[in-house]
Enzyme design. Structure first.
Site, mmCIF file in Angstrom:
data_model
loop_
_atom_site.group_PDB
_atom_site.id
_atom_site.type_symbol
_atom_site.label_atom_id
_atom_site.label_comp_id
_atom_site.label_asym_id
_atom_site.label_seq_id
_atom_site.Cartn_x
_atom_site.Cartn_y
_atom_site.Cartn_z
ATOM 1 N N ARG A 43 38.740 -33.167 -35.051
ATOM 2 C CA ARG A 43 38.358 -34.628 -34.673
ATOM 3 C C ARG A 43 37.774 -35.453 -35.739
ATOM 4 O O ARG A 43 37.406 -34.770 -36.743
ATOM 5 C CB ARG A 43 36.951 -34.284 -33.468
ATOM 6 C CG ARG A 43 37.373 -33.454 -32.290
ATOM 7 C CD ARG A 43 36.328 -33.437 -31.448
ATOM 8 N NE ARG A 43 36.628 -32.609 -30.277
ATOM 9 C CZ ARG A 43 36.892 -31.351 -30.195
ATOM 10 N NH1 ARG A 43 36.570 -30.512 -31.342
ATOM 11 N NH2 ARG A 43 37.137 -30.943 -29.033
ATOM 12 N N LYS A 70 31.958 -30.000 -30.998
ATOM 13 C CA LYS A 70 31.826 -30.528 -29.729
ATOM 14 C C LYS A 70 31.557 -29.403 -28.698
ATOM 15 O O LYS A 70 30.572 -29.809 -27.968
ATOM 16 C CB LYS A 70 33.292 -31.067 -29.128
ATOM 17 C CG LYS A 70 32.994 -31.646 -27.818
ATOM 18 C CD LYS A 70 34.215 -32.594 -27.322
ATOM 19 C CE LYS A 70 34.271 -33.214 -25.818
ATOM 20 N NZ LYS A 70 35.431 -33.700 -25.544
ATOM 21 N N HIS A 127 41.774 -40.406 -33.574
ATOM 22 C CA HIS A 127 41.548 -39.265 -32.865
ATOM 23 C C HIS A 127 43.330 -39.064 -31.978
ATOM 24 O O HIS A 127 43.269 -37.689 -31.630
ATOM 25 C CB HIS A 127 40.588 -39.588 -31.595
ATOM 26 C CG HIS A 127 40.055 -38.423 -30.834
ATOM 27 N ND1 HIS A 127 40.754 -37.897 -30.118
ATOM 28 C CD2 HIS A 127 39.085 -37.499 -30.784
ATOM 29 C CE1 HIS A 127 40.334 -36.734 -29.287
ATOM 30 N NE2 HIS A 127 39.174 -36.410 -29.962
ATOM 31 N N ARG A 130 45.426 -35.765 -32.854
ATOM 32 C CA ARG A 130 45.257 -34.429 -32.065
ATOM 33 C C ARG A 130 46.328 -34.270 -31.149
ATOM 34 O O ARG A 130 47.017 -33.426 -30.910
ATOM 35 C CB ARG A 130 44.004 -34.308 -31.500
ATOM 36 C CG ARG A 130 43.061 -34.130 -32.507
ATOM 37 C CD ARG A 130 41.450 -34.228 -32.078
ATOM 38 N NE ARG A 130 41.284 -33.495 -30.983
ATOM 39 C CZ ARG A 130 40.870 -32.077 -30.917
ATOM 40 N NH1 ARG A 130 40.710 -31.444 -32.201
ATOM 41 N NH2 ARG A 130 40.501 -31.296 -29.949
ATOM 42 N N HIS A 154 39.530 -26.294 -28.414
ATOM 43 C CA HIS A 154 39.615 -26.473 -27.017
ATOM 44 C C HIS A 154 38.886 -25.201 -26.219
ATOM 45 O O HIS A 154 39.142 -24.312 -26.687
ATOM 46 C CB HIS A 154 40.789 -26.764 -26.111
ATOM 47 C CG HIS A 154 41.180 -28.348 -26.439
ATOM 48 N ND1 HIS A 154 42.440 -28.631 -26.179
ATOM 49 C CD2 HIS A 154 40.648 -29.323 -26.797
ATOM 50 C CE1 HIS A 154 42.693 -29.858 -26.504
ATOM 51 N NE2 HIS A 154 41.569 -30.246 -26.879
ATOM 52 N N TYR A 164 36.719 -12.491 -22.464
ATOM 53 C CA TYR A 164 37.605 -11.523 -23.258
ATOM 54 C C TYR A 164 38.190 -11.922 -24.192
ATOM 55 O O TYR A 164 38.701 -11.114 -24.889
ATOM 56 C CB TYR A 164 38.509 -10.939 -22.006
ATOM 57 C CG TYR A 164 37.846 -9.902 -20.802
ATOM 58 C CD1 TYR A 164 37.676 -8.686 -21.165
ATOM 59 C CD2 TYR A 164 37.565 -10.478 -19.814
ATOM 60 C CE1 TYR A 164 37.005 -7.738 -20.104
ATOM 61 C CE2 TYR A 164 36.810 -9.727 -18.716
ATOM 62 C CZ TYR A 164 36.676 -8.512 -19.086
ATOM 63 O OH TYR A 164 36.037 -7.504 -18.093
#
Length: 205
Positions: A43, A70, A127, A130, A154, A164
């Site tokens: 970002r 973030k 931005h 991305r 993300h 997991y």
């Protein structure tokens, strides 16, 4: 009421080579910060706020601390050869990679990279790169979706899956980001003659 999400304007990956050539020709801190952001798929604020202590150039890793992410989770970023060359040339500075020009000590603002993007391509946002990266990864490579999503840091929405998932797929992401850097630095005319990685290798995972 459901708030409608409006995607940020992004550069089509097919013309990334032409844009990159123009960007590299601009010799400013904003250009360097934007190059770091693009080739790491991070970002804008993560790139402009980067500090030298976060980088291990020998290991080719940039570790962004949790407080600057973030999702509030530390993120390791593999560095492509093109970035290492730029960073090695910048060595000698201390503190922020891209210091601001204000009276008080502060990093370069995201407004600086946004201004540069709009000077080169009016209407686009920093931005948005991305999305450019994500579209390229999906359309032009055979890397698994999870690898690309991990590169973008993300958050996994499924709590069971997140519990997991302990690996950050660093080695796979290193190959992905090097392929991305190579693509960005390749002239647009040459890109048209490059066979997508997906078709070349079947599965690049």
């Amino acid at each position: 009421k459901v708030r409608k999400v409006v995607p940020r304007a992004a550069l089509p990956y097919a013309v990334m080579g032409a844009f990159w050539k123009e960007l590299v020709a601009v010799d400013t801190l904003a250009s360097q910060a934007l190059r770091l952001q693009i080739l790491t798929a991070t970002r804008p604020s993560e790139a402009t706020g980067a500090m030298w202590e976060e980088f291990d150039l020998k290991a080719k890793i940039w570790t962004i601390p949790a407080e600057r992410m973030k999702a509030g989770k530390e993120h390791r970023v593999p560095l492509a050869t093109e970035l290492l060359t730029m960073l090695e040339a910048m060595q000698g500075r201390k503190g922020w990679l891209f210091p601001g020009t204000g009276r008080k000590p502060a990093p370069l603002t995201i407004a600086a990279t946004l201004k540069l993007v709009q000077e080169l391509r009016p209407g686009l946002t920093a931005h948005g790169f991305r999305s450019t990266f994500r579209d390229w990864a999906a359309d032009q490579t055979g890397y698994p979706r999870d690898v690309a999503e991990m590169a973008l840091a993300h958050t996994i929405k499924d709590k069971s899956e997140a519990a997991y998932r302990r690996s950050d797929m660093l080695e796979r992401r290193a190959r992905l980001m090097q392929d991305w850097a190579t693509y960005c630095s390749t002239d647009t005319a040459q890109q048209k003659n490059v066979t997508p990685i997906r078709k070349k290798s079947g599965n690049a995972g």
